[in-house]
Write a protein that holds these residues in place. Structure first.
Motif, PDB file in Angstrom:
ATOM      1  N   GLU A 288       0.814  -1.216   0.000  1.00 65.41           N
ATOM      2  CA  GLU A 288       0.000   0.000   0.000  1.00 65.41           C
ATOM      3  C   GLU A 288       0.849   1.267   0.000  1.00 65.41           C
ATOM      4  O   GLU A 288       0.305   2.370   0.133  1.00 65.41           O
ATOM      5  CB  GLU A 288      -0.918   0.015   1.235  1.00 65.41           C
ATOM      6  N   TYR A 289       2.152   1.129  -0.165  1.00 66.85           N
ATOM      7  CA  TYR A 289       3.069   2.261   0.015  1.00 66.85           C
ATOM      8  C   TYR A 289       2.675   3.502  -0.783  1.00 66.85           C
ATOM      9  O   TYR A 289       2.563   4.600  -0.231  1.00 66.85           O
ATOM     10  CB  TYR A 289       4.492   1.826  -0.343  1.00 66.85           C
ATOM     11  N   LEU A 290       2.441   3.347  -2.060  1.00 64.63           N
ATOM     12  CA  LEU A 290       2.106   4.504  -2.895  1.00 64.63           C
ATOM     13  C   LEU A 290       0.760   5.107  -2.494  1.00 64.63           C
ATOM     14  O   LEU A 290       0.595   6.332  -2.523  1.00 64.63           O
ATOM     15  CB  LEU A 290       2.095   4.101  -4.370  1.00 64.63           C
ATOM     16  N   ASN A 291      -0.190   4.256  -2.111  1.00 64.31           N
ATOM     17  CA  ASN A 291      -1.487   4.761  -1.651  1.00 64.31           C
ATOM     18  C   ASN A 291      -1.351   5.525  -0.335  1.00 64.31           C
ATOM     19  O   ASN A 291      -2.037   6.524  -0.113  1.00 64.31           O
ATOM     20  CB  ASN A 291      -2.464   3.599  -1.470  1.00 64.31           C
ATOM     21  N   ILE A 292      -0.439   5.054   0.522  1.00 62.15           N
ATOM     22  CA  ILE A 292      -0.184   5.757   1.786  1.00 62.15           C
ATOM     23  C   ILE A 292       0.410   7.130   1.507  1.00 62.15           C
ATOM     24  O   ILE A 292       0.001   8.141   2.092  1.00 62.15           O
ATOM     25  CB  ILE A 292       0.747   4.919   2.683  1.00 62.15           C
ATOM     26  N   LEU A 293       1.374   7.194   0.602  1.00 52.98           N
ATOM     27  CA  LEU A 293       2.018   8.467   0.275  1.00 52.98           C
ATOM     28  C   LEU A 293       1.040   9.466  -0.329  1.00 52.98           C
ATOM     29  O   LEU A 293       1.157  10.675  -0.099  1.00 52.98           O
ATOM     30  CB  LEU A 293       3.177   8.238  -0.695  1.00 52.98           C
ATOM     31  N   SER A 294       0.075   8.986  -1.089  1.00 47.60           N
ATOM     32  CA  SER A 294      -0.845   9.889  -1.784  1.00 47.60           C
ATOM     33  C   SER A 294      -2.075  10.239  -0.941  1.00 47.60           C
ATOM     34  O   SER A 294      -2.864  11.099  -1.338  1.00 47.60           O
ATOM     35  CB  SER A 294      -1.305   9.262  -3.106  1.00 47.60           C
ATOM     36  N   ASN A 295      -2.233   9.591   0.213  1.00 50.79           N
ATOM     37  CA  ASN A 295      -3.413   9.840   1.041  1.00 50.79           C
ATOM     38  C   ASN A 295      -3.229  11.124   1.846  1.00 50.79           C
ATOM     39  O   ASN A 295      -2.299  11.247   2.638  1.00 50.79           O
ATOM     40  CB  ASN A 295      -3.653   8.648   1.979  1.00 50.79           C
ATOM     41  N   ARG A 296      -4.123  12.087   1.654  1.00 50.33           N
ATOM     42  CA  ARG A 296      -3.956  13.404   2.266  1.00 50.33           C
ATOM     43  C   ARG A 296      -4.176  13.398   3.774  1.00 50.33           C
ATOM     44  O   ARG A 296      -3.803  14.342   4.463  1.00 50.33           O
ATOM     45  CB  ARG A 296      -4.899  14.417   1.626  1.00 50.33           C
ATOM     46  N   TYR A 297      -4.763  12.324   4.301  1.00 50.07           N
ATOM     47  CA  TYR A 297      -5.009  12.252   5.740  1.00 50.07           C
ATOM     48  C   TYR A 297      -3.805  11.692   6.504  1.00 50.07           C
ATOM     49  O   TYR A 297      -3.712  11.870   7.717  1.00 50.07           O
ATOM     50  CB  TYR A 297      -6.240  11.392   6.035  1.00 50.07           C
ATOM     51  N   VAL A 298      -2.917  11.002   5.829  1.00 50.65           N
ATOM     52  CA  VAL A 298      -1.738  10.436   6.480  1.00 50.65           C
ATOM     53  C   VAL A 298      -0.713  11.542   6.688  1.00 50.65           C
ATOM     54  O   VAL A 298      -0.370  12.269   5.750  1.00 50.65           O
ATOM     55  CB  VAL A 298      -1.126   9.293   5.636  1.00 50.65           C
ATOM     56  N   GLY A 299      -0.211  11.677   7.905  1.00 49.28           N
ATOM     57  CA  GLY A 299       0.716  12.749   8.231  1.00 49.28           C
ATOM     58  C   GLY A 299       2.094  12.581   7.613  1.00 49.28           C
ATOM     59  O   GLY A 299       2.495  11.472   7.238  1.00 49.28           O
ATOM     60  N   LYS A 300       2.829  13.682   7.530  1.00 52.34           N
ATOM     61  CA  LYS A 300       4.163  13.664   6.921  1.00 52.34           C
ATOM     62  C   LYS A 300       5.126  12.759   7.687  1.00 52.34           C
ATOM     63  O   LYS A 300       5.934  12.044   7.085  1.00 52.34           O
ATOM     64  CB  LYS A 300       4.719  15.091   6.859  1.00 52.34           C
ATOM     65  N   ALA A 301       5.054  12.791   9.023  1.00 54.73           N
ATOM     66  CA  ALA A 301       5.953  11.970   9.825  1.00 54.73           C
ATOM     67  C   ALA A 301       5.711  10.485   9.567  1.00 54.73           C
ATOM     68  O   ALA A 301       6.659   9.698   9.478  1.00 54.73           O
ATOM     69  CB  ALA A 301       5.791  12.296  11.304  1.00 54.73           C
ATOM     70  N   ARG A 302       4.449  10.120   9.435  1.00 48.94           N
ATOM     71  CA  ARG A 302       4.132   8.717   9.173  1.00 48.94           C
ATOM     72  C   ARG A 302       4.584   8.323   7.779  1.00 48.94           C
ATOM     73  O   ARG A 302       5.119   7.216   7.575  1.00 48.94           O
ATOM     74  CB  ARG A 302       2.623   8.495   9.318  1.00 48.94           C
ATOM     75  N   LYS A 303       4.412   9.174   6.817  1.00 50.97           N
ATOM     76  CA  LYS A 303       4.878   8.871   5.464  1.00 50.97           C
ATOM     77  C   LYS A 303       6.391   8.697   5.440  1.00 50.97           C
ATOM     78  O   LYS A 303       6.922   7.818   4.744  1.00 50.97           O
ATOM     79  CB  LYS A 303       4.445   9.980   4.499  1.00 50.97           C
ATOM     80  N   LEU A 304       7.100   9.521   6.212  1.00 54.70           N
ATOM     81  CA  LEU A 304       8.550   9.387   6.308  1.00 54.70           C
ATOM     82  C   LEU A 304       8.919   8.052   6.942  1.00 54.70           C
ATOM     83  O   LEU A 304       9.841   7.356   6.473  1.00 54.70           O
ATOM     84  CB  LEU A 304       9.124  10.540   7.132  1.00 54.70           C
ATOM     85  N   ALA A 305       8.210   7.671   7.999  1.00 57.78           N
ATOM     86  CA  ALA A 305       8.493   6.407   8.680  1.00 57.78           C
ATOM     87  C   ALA A 305       8.258   5.217   7.753  1.00 57.78           C
ATOM     88  O   ALA A 305       9.050   4.271   7.728  1.00 57.78           O
ATOM     89  CB  ALA A 305       7.628   6.285   9.932  1.00 57.78           C
ATOM     90  N   VAL A 306       7.189   5.254   6.976  1.00 57.77           N
ATOM     91  CA  VAL A 306       6.881   4.158   6.061  1.00 57.77           C
ATOM     92  C   VAL A 306       7.917   4.093   4.946  1.00 57.77           C
ATOM     93  O   VAL A 306       8.310   3.005   4.506  1.00 57.77           O
ATOM     94  CB  VAL A 306       5.456   4.313   5.492  1.00 57.77           C
ATOM     95  N   THR A 307       8.366   5.248   4.512  1.00 65.52           N
ATOM     96  CA  THR A 307       9.446   5.267   3.515  1.00 65.52           C
ATOM     97  C   THR A 307      10.700   4.609   4.095  1.00 65.52           C
ATOM     98  O   THR A 307      11.400   3.845   3.406  1.00 65.52           O
ATOM     99  CB  THR A 307       9.757   6.711   3.087  1.00 65.52           C
ATOM    100  N   GLY A 308      10.980   4.883   5.372  1.00 66.72           N
ATOM    101  CA  GLY A 308      12.096   4.222   6.039  1.00 66.72           C
ATOM    102  C   GLY A 308      11.918   2.716   6.082  1.00 66.72           C
ATOM    103  O   GLY A 308      12.878   1.953   5.882  1.00 66.72           O
ATOM    104  N   LEU A 309      10.690   2.260   6.306  1.00 64.79           N
ATOM    105  CA  LEU A 309      10.407   0.828   6.348  1.00 64.79           C
ATOM    106  C   LEU A 309      10.689   0.168   5.003  1.00 64.79           C
ATOM    107  O   LEU A 309      11.121  -0.991   4.954  1.00 64.79           O
ATOM    108  CB  LEU A 309       8.950   0.599   6.752  1.00 64.79           C
ATOM    109  N   MET A 310      10.451   0.899   3.937  1.00 60.78           N
ATOM    110  CA  MET A 310      10.721   0.354   2.602  1.00 60.78           C
ATOM    111  C   MET A 310      12.201   0.073   2.414  1.00 60.78           C
ATOM    112  O   MET A 310      12.589  -0.803   1.624  1.00 60.78           O
ATOM    113  CB  MET A 310      10.232   1.342   1.531  1.00 60.78           C
ATOM    114  N   ILE A 311      13.047   0.820   3.138  1.00 61.73           N
ATOM    115  CA  ILE A 311      14.497   0.633   3.035  1.00 61.73           C
ATOM    116  C   ILE A 311      14.965  -0.448   3.998  1.00 61.73           C
ATOM    117  O   ILE A 311      15.619  -1.419   3.615  1.00 61.73           O
ATOM    118  CB  ILE A 311      15.221   1.965   3.321  1.00 61.73           C
TER     119      ILE A 311
END
Length: 333
Positions: A288-311
């Motif tokens: 769901e990574y791309l959907n999480i990044l594009s969701n306007r309700y998900v906060g920036k900090a959470r998007k950063l954390a999920v991006t970290g998880l991808m690595i």
């Protein structure tokens, strides 16, 4: 029996299970309500400490009724209280929490004035080293329809899925009882209830004190049953898709939140399950990574954390540690 007992304006249900340390503060806060024509239903859900005895001591107040039953869980206890309630309007309190003395007067006045199907007030979160407002937005009073109420609850800025801090109509509770055998009962319950309403009234003045303690469902090590929260929001997402497809973005946000909730708990308590639950959650989040990044309700900090998880999981864990450090400490006793 007096007419006062026969026709209470509000029935207040308090499920009780092994809470002898906290019960007195909770019940006393209800007994002191400025709305006096109430009934208080204490549902002793098979307590093994002195909670059941303490419940019976409150019978000296004619407004108090006690149900002793075999342990069956929170949902079963709440449903038993609803069945016994005499009022058309019902509220729930967790037995280790407490409320301001005018909470039910506020909720009842609003639900009657607006002819609403649910009335909501604000919440305080209580930690060991401080109390803070639960919602990002804590001012104002507004009346909304079912669609807007569902949006507000899923977004979480003015309301939450929690069954407490609300006043309900008994007939709708009977139509949509709490699901027995599920953890995170409130997440399974609230959206089906809100689908039935015509009108909801929100008053953001905080009146409910939600006490965060160690040893609660949110702080215990991960169990397979914790996946019930993901199940709840998957089901809610399907409900929204059928009834209010225009709310799908916020429904997906709450589904993503449930995945984060489980993953955070695994890291926070160093418990990752025994049957591949950790890998399943991570796989789902990555899918769901791309959907999480594009969701306007998900906060920036959470998007950063999920991006970290991808690595690498260590990057996600680091972000989580920073977040936990900012949180208030839990109450341990």
């Amino acid at each position: 029996m007096s007419s006062h007992d026969k026709n209470p304006q509000v029935s207040i249900i308090i499920p009780v299970y092994n809470v002898e340390k906290y019960l007195k503060k909770c019940v006393n806060s209800v007994l002191q309500q400025t709305l006096t024509n109430i009934e208080i239903i204490l549902v002793d859900d098979g307590s093994t400490d002195n909670s059941g005895v303490l419940c019976d001591e409150y019978l000296r107040d004619p407004r108090v009724h006690v149900i002793h039953k075999k342990n069956g869980g929170l949902s079963e206890a709440r449903n038993a209280g609803v069945k016994a309630a005499k009022s058309d309007f019902i509220g729930f309190i967790d037995s280790d929490d407490y409320i301001k003395k005018d909470m039910y007067e506020l909720l009842y006045t609003n639900i009657i004035k607006e002819n609403a199907d649910i009335s909501v007030c604000g919440i305080y979160d209580v930690y060991a080293n401080g109390t803070k407002l639960s919602y990002a937005e804590s001012d104002g009073r507004f009346v909304v329809n079912a669609k807007k109420a569902i949006e507000l609850v899923l977004h979480g800025r003015n309301a939450s899925v929690s069954a407490v801090n609300k006043l309900y109509k008994k007939n709708l509770l009977e139509k949509h009882p709490f699901l027995v055998g599920k953890t995170f009962e409130d997440a399974h319950f609230i959206i089906p209830y809100l689908l039935e309403i015509q009108k909801a009234v929100f008053d953001m003045m905080p009146k409910y004190f939600y006490v965060h303690r160690e040893g609660t469902i949110t702080t215990r090590p991960f169990k397979k049953s914790d996946l019930s929260i993901v199940e709840a929001y998957e089901n809610n997402k399907s409900i929204i898709e059928r009834h209010y497809p225009e709310l799908m973005e916020v429904a997906k946000f709450r589904y993503f939140w449930s995945l984060f909730y489980v993953l955070d708990k695994m890291f926070r308590t160093n418990s990752f399950g025994n049957d591949g639950e950790y890998l399943l959650i991570v796989k789902t989040i990555k899918k769901e990574y791309l959907n999480i990044l594009s969701n306007r309700y998900v906060g920036k900090a959470r998007k950063l954390a999920v991006t970290g998880l991808m690595i690498h999981r260590k990057f996600y864990e680091l972000c989580l540690q920073v977040y936990i450090h900012k949180k208030k400490q839990l109450i341990s006793n």
